[in-house]
Design a protein around this motif. Structure first.
Motif, PDB file in Angstrom:
ATOM      1  N   UNK A 168      42.781 -53.001  79.133  1.00 33.21           N
ATOM      2  CA  UNK A 168      41.570 -52.479  78.507  1.00 33.21           C
ATOM      3  C   UNK A 168      41.825 -52.021  77.081  1.00 33.21           C
ATOM      4  N   UNK A 169      40.784 -52.089  76.264  1.00 35.18           N
ATOM      5  CA  UNK A 169      40.859 -51.562  74.897  1.00 35.18           C
ATOM      6  C   UNK A 169      40.430 -50.101  74.828  1.00 35.18           C
ATOM      7  N   UNK A 170      40.015 -49.541  75.950  1.00 30.11           N
ATOM      8  CA  UNK A 170      39.588 -48.155  75.956  1.00 30.11           C
ATOM      9  C   UNK A 170      40.750 -47.188  75.983  1.00 30.11           C
ATOM     10  N   UNK A 171      40.533 -46.003  75.446  1.00 29.71           N
ATOM     11  CA  UNK A 171      41.517 -44.919  75.529  1.00 29.71           C
ATOM     12  C   UNK A 171      41.489 -44.338  76.946  1.00 29.71           C
ATOM     13  N   UNK A 172      42.666 -44.042  77.488  1.00 32.33           N
ATOM     14  CA  UNK A 172      42.722 -43.466  78.829  1.00 32.33           C
ATOM     15  C   UNK A 172      43.591 -42.218  78.837  1.00 32.33           C
ATOM     16  N   UNK A 173      43.138 -41.226  79.557  1.00 30.81           N
ATOM     17  CA  UNK A 173      43.876 -39.976  79.722  1.00 30.81           C
ATOM     18  C   UNK A 173      43.762 -39.547  81.175  1.00 30.81           C
ATOM     19  N   UNK A 174      44.862 -39.061  81.742  1.00 29.02           N
ATOM     20  CA  UNK A 174      44.867 -38.534  83.105  1.00 29.02           C
ATOM     21  C   UNK A 174      44.859 -37.006  83.029  1.00 29.02           C
ATOM     22  N   UNK A 175      44.090 -36.379  83.926  1.00 25.08           N
ATOM     23  CA  UNK A 175      43.802 -34.959  83.789  1.00 25.08           C
ATOM     24  C   UNK A 175      44.897 -34.001  84.227  1.00 25.08           C
ATOM     25  N   UNK A 176      46.026 -34.040  83.547  1.00 25.33           N
ATOM     26  CA  UNK A 176      47.080 -33.041  83.768  1.00 25.33           C
ATOM     27  C   UNK A 176      46.898 -31.932  82.727  1.00 25.33           C
ATOM     28  N   UNK A 177      45.925 -31.074  82.977  1.00 26.90           N
ATOM     29  CA  UNK A 177      45.499 -30.098  81.973  1.00 26.90           C
ATOM     30  C   UNK A 177      46.518 -29.007  81.702  1.00 26.90           C
ATOM     31  N   UNK A 178      47.478 -28.774  82.615  1.00 23.86           N
ATOM     32  CA  UNK A 178      48.443 -27.695  82.396  1.00 23.86           C
ATOM     33  C   UNK A 178      49.332 -27.946  81.178  1.00 23.86           C
ATOM     34  N   UNK A 179      49.434 -29.181  80.739  1.00 20.71           N
ATOM     35  CA  UNK A 179      50.185 -29.465  79.515  1.00 20.71           C
ATOM     36  C   UNK A 179      49.603 -28.725  78.305  1.00 20.71           C
ATOM     37  N   UNK A 180      48.318 -28.381  78.386  1.00 22.97           N
ATOM     38  CA  UNK A 180      47.637 -27.797  77.239  1.00 22.97           C
ATOM     39  C   UNK A 180      47.649 -26.271  77.252  1.00 22.97           C
ATOM     40  N   UNK A 181      48.294 -25.656  78.237  1.00 19.31           N
ATOM     41  CA  UNK A 181      48.407 -24.210  78.275  1.00 19.31           C
ATOM     42  C   UNK A 181      49.216 -23.727  77.086  1.00 19.31           C
ATOM     43  N   UNK A 182      48.774 -22.655  76.464  1.00 17.37           N
ATOM     44  CA  UNK A 182      49.437 -22.178  75.244  1.00 17.37           C
ATOM     45  C   UNK A 182      50.918 -21.907  75.459  1.00 17.37           C
ATOM     46  N   UNK A 183      51.281 -21.311  76.599  1.00 15.09           N
ATOM     47  CA  UNK A 183      52.695 -21.028  76.861  1.00 15.09           C
ATOM     48  C   UNK A 183      53.500 -22.325  76.933  1.00 15.09           C
ATOM     49  N   UNK A 184      52.905 -23.371  77.509  1.00 16.03           N
ATOM     50  CA  UNK A 184      53.593 -24.661  77.598  1.00 16.03           C
ATOM     51  C   UNK A 184      53.735 -25.286  76.220  1.00 16.03           C
ATOM     52  N   UNK A 185      52.680 -25.230  75.413  1.00 18.47           N
ATOM     53  CA  UNK A 185      52.751 -25.797  74.067  1.00 18.47           C
ATOM     54  C   UNK A 185      53.805 -25.083  73.227  1.00 18.47           C
ATOM     55  N   UNK A 186      53.890 -23.756  73.385  1.00 21.13           N
ATOM     56  CA  UNK A 186      54.902 -23.002  72.646  1.00 21.13           C
ATOM     57  C   UNK A 186      56.300 -23.364  73.135  1.00 21.13           C
ATOM     58  N   UNK A 187      56.467 -23.486  74.448  1.00 25.82           N
ATOM     59  CA  UNK A 187      57.766 -23.865  74.998  1.00 25.82           C
ATOM     60  C   UNK A 187      58.159 -25.263  74.539  1.00 25.82           C
TER      61      UNK A 187
END
Length: 358
Positions: A117-136
């Motif tokens: 497909x030419x579409x963008x795809x994302x799987x919903x692993x939202x915990x990656x976006x937690x601020x503590x995770x982003x800082x780590x």
């Protein structure tokens, strides 16, 4: 307050209008994304959605797909394939809630369709976006932890089966219990912090010790309790994942178990370790030094709690507009699915499973 939108005006729809569908709908509105409408097989769900969001409701996903450029899919696991593959065939952009599928075979077919497909795809692993995770993640990238070699991943509820008799507890629809529900989050986040190394071998045991009891004791339950006969999945799992370069993951997940709940992750490196909590956003860095005199150093880092699903959606639409990585890829989600499948096979066979065999 409406989130300031930096997103393109991408007409978007939702497939699956249950609780998580409404959760995503609210964030789409906050983000300023045009919410065209939603599709569900339930007339009651369609009516409730149309009334709440002043959006069109659809009984057929093909009709919805005619009117949108992007879709958020939040159906029970068994139906991910039907709706995702149809969206990929139209080159729609797809945000698909975890897990990728209810079986590894279904997940592989979704992956194949996404690759074409030419579409963008994302799987919903939202915990990656937690601020503590982003800082780590930032601290890992700049070398503060040295070489990261092991993750202790815990996602444990004391009593938290999500409604005996709901689709979550029916293996034919869900594909599993606590492992495929909570475990996929823990596995993805662990691999993400390890840099998604090649996975070599998994070993695990899944258990059904509480949900199958008529006398299951609990204080609260999402959904109705239809009793033990409506429960045929695992309610806990213990596993060990071995990756290339001797990087490892120890995993504990449970909907129900006789221990205090914990959502603690420990990320161990050669120079320091980090401990964080998925629910509280707490983050502590642990290290030792011989500078001046031998000593141990524990640094507590405070960050703001953030709306991880909202930030996930913002990243999705940013990738649509600007290209690049949307976040969790289909290939990574397929790896997670293969690990889950391997743990189930390991538990059934009583031995470790090479991932190639899974």
């Amino acid at each position: 307050m409406t989130r300031e939108s930096t997103s393109p005006a991408v007409p978007t729809g939702i497939v699956g209008l249950g609780n998580i569908g409404h959760h995503h709908a609210e964030r789409l509105v906050d983000l300023g994304v045009p919410l065209v409408g939603g599709m569900d097989v339930s007339a009651e769900a369609r009516e409730r959605f149309a009334t709440q969001y002043s959006a069109t409701s659809y009984a057929d996903h093909h009709a919805l797909y005619d009117d949108v450029d992007a879709v958020v899919i939040t159906t029970p696991n068994k139906f991910h394939e039907e709706y995702a593959v149809a969206a990929f065939e139209r080159d729609l952009h797809v945000l698909l809630e975890k897990p990728l599928g209810h079986t590894v075979e279904s997940a592989a077919r979704i992956s194949e369709a996404a690759a074409k497909s030419d579409g963008t795809c994302m799987i919903g692993f939202n915990n990656r976006f937690m601020n503590a995770v982003k800082l780590l993640e930032n601290r890992i990238e700049r070398g503060d932890l040295g070489k990261v070699t092991h993750v202790e991943a815990n996602y444990v509820r004391r009593r938290g089966i999500p409604g005996r008799g709901s689709w979550f507890t029916r293996g034919e629809i869900s594909g599993g219990g606590a492992l495929i529900d909570l475990g996929v989050h823990a596995i993805d986040l662990s691999l993400y912090l390890l840099g998604y190394p090649e996975v070599e071998e998994v070993s695990g045991v899944t258990r059904s010790e509480f949900g199958s009891r008529e006398e299951y004791s609990y204080l609260e339950m999402w959904g109705d309790d239809q009793g033990a006969a409506a429960f045929d999945v695992d309610d806990s799992a213990s596993a060990f994942v071995r990756c290339a370069g001797d990087r490892t993951i120890s995993l504990e997940v449970a909907w129900a178990t006789n221990r205090p709940p914990t959502h603690e992750f420990v990320v161990r490196g050669t120079e320091a370790a980090a401990r964080f909590d998925l629910l509280t956003n707490e983050l502590t860095i642990h290290s030792a030094s011989a500078d001046v005199t031998d000593h141990m150093l524990d640094t507590t880092v405070e960050t703001r709690e953030n709306d991880t699903h909202g930030d996930e959606q913002a990243a999705f639409f940013d990738a649509i507009e600007n290209g690049g990585d949307a976040g969790s890829s289909v290939e990574e989600a397929l790896t997670v699915q293969r690990i889950v499948d391997g743990i189930y096979r390991s538990s059934e066979n009583g031995r470790s499973v090479a991932l190639d065999d899974a």
